[in-house]
Scaffold this motif. Sequence first.
Motif, PDB file in Angstrom:
ATOM      1  N   ASP A  81       0.904  -1.210   0.052  1.00  0.00           N
ATOM      2  CA  ASP A  81       0.033   0.027  -0.129  1.00  0.00           C
ATOM      3  C   ASP A  81       0.691   1.281   0.021  1.00  0.00           C
ATOM      4  O   ASP A  81       0.362   2.162  -0.683  1.00  0.00           O
ATOM      5  N   GLN A  82       1.831   1.164   0.820  1.00  0.00           N
ATOM      6  CA  GLN A  82       2.818   2.554   0.888  1.00  0.00           C
ATOM      7  C   GLN A  82       3.468   2.710  -0.549  1.00  0.00           C
ATOM      8  O   GLN A  82       3.520   3.832  -0.972  1.00  0.00           O
ATOM      9  N   TYR A  84       9.875  -0.195  -8.349  1.00  0.00           N
ATOM     10  CA  TYR A  84       9.685   0.007  -6.776  1.00  0.00           C
ATOM     11  C   TYR A  84      11.099  -0.694  -6.369  1.00  0.00           C
ATOM     12  O   TYR A  84      11.538  -1.677  -7.108  1.00  0.00           O
ATOM     13  N   GLY A  85      12.004   0.009  -5.355  1.00  0.00           N
ATOM     14  CA  GLY A  85      12.955  -0.524  -5.107  1.00  0.00           C
ATOM     15  C   GLY A  85      13.271  -0.342  -3.436  1.00  0.00           C
ATOM     16  O   GLY A  85      12.812   0.963  -2.987  1.00  0.00           O
ATOM     17  N   LEU A 128       4.590  -6.244  -6.856  1.00  0.00           N
ATOM     18  CA  LEU A 128       4.411  -6.310  -8.201  1.00  0.00           C
ATOM     19  C   LEU A 128       3.052  -6.420  -8.728  1.00  0.00           C
ATOM     20  O   LEU A 128       2.652  -6.090  -9.845  1.00  0.00           O
ATOM     21  N   SER A 129       2.084  -6.736  -7.733  1.00  0.00           N
ATOM     22  CA  SER A 129       0.952  -6.806  -8.253  1.00  0.00           C
ATOM     23  C   SER A 129      -0.009  -5.364  -7.880  1.00  0.00           C
ATOM     24  O   SER A 129      -1.199  -5.375  -8.392  1.00  0.00           O
ATOM     25  N   GLN A 130       0.713  -4.555  -7.437  1.00  0.00           N
ATOM     26  CA  GLN A 130       0.066  -3.211  -7.190  1.00  0.00           C
ATOM     27  C   GLN A 130      -0.106  -2.572  -8.485  1.00  0.00           C
ATOM     28  O   GLN A 130       0.744  -2.769  -9.530  1.00  0.00           O
ATOM     29  N   PRO A 131      -1.118  -1.876  -8.966  1.00  0.00           N
ATOM     30  CA  PRO A 131      -1.539  -1.216 -10.174  1.00  0.00           C
ATOM     31  C   PRO A 131      -0.457  -0.309 -10.677  1.00  0.00           C
ATOM     32  O   PRO A 131      -0.371  -0.273 -11.922  1.00  0.00           O
TER      33      PRO A 131
END
Length: 251
Positions: A182-183, A211-212, A224-227
């Motif tokens: 979420d963050q 994202y890293g 990786l499943s975040q839109p």
Amino acid sequence: MRKKVIAGNWKMYNDIPASVNLISELKKSLSGQEIKADVIICPPFTSLDTAKTLIEGSVIKLGAQNMYFEENGAYTGEISASMLKSAGCEFVILGHSERRTIFLENDQLINKKIKKALSSALKPIFCVGETLQQRESGTTESVIKTQVTEGLSGVSAEDLKKIIIAYEPVWAIGTGKTASPDQAQEVHKFIRTLVEKLYSKEAADEIIIQYGGSVKPENASLLLSQPDVDGALVGGACLKAESFFSIIKAA
Ligand code: PEP
């Protein structure tokens, strides 16, 4: 639809023999697999030329971890965009938090590097991210806004298409602490909206935002499943072929 991009930042690890081993193992894992993500490795400068030869014919693409913005000259210890091109690089990481904090790189310098990379046909992986103190004081969005806006200053809409943005919260890099899905999603969405304001809806829809920060096989799928999470920039976990491969598979 945006394709996922998984990049491995080797940092200052692996001499030439160790690089040969790691790439050979990674190639073994990848061979015969249906890989839907783009895969990039960013070894140290000294291993680039060897890596270029080893990855030929595989899905792996090559990136560097830094460069200087001048074409050439008396800049002892620095390396230019054209040198990276001639070593086989397609990508270059710019603005990594370790460069910002240890080597005191600021947004203006990073902007010059981004523009030089683009004019030299290198694709920047442009890193931004807030420190723990900035997050705790509620300034995450303003910090990210400044870094993105200054870093992209003077970059055309056409050139933006060649840039990957990597959101890397500094407090999550190499610490084992990961942003929650979420963050991560919240900041990625913020960056995408900012790109829309700075450029256009089309540019925002197209841009890859990785994202890293302590991405591992165990947390990769959820992140990786975040839109708005279009891939990962992986440090520690890319140093073992098996864990990097698991993250690629998750993508
Ligand atoms: C990085 O170096 O960009 C990084 C995200 O490192 P780690 O995965 O080790 O946190």
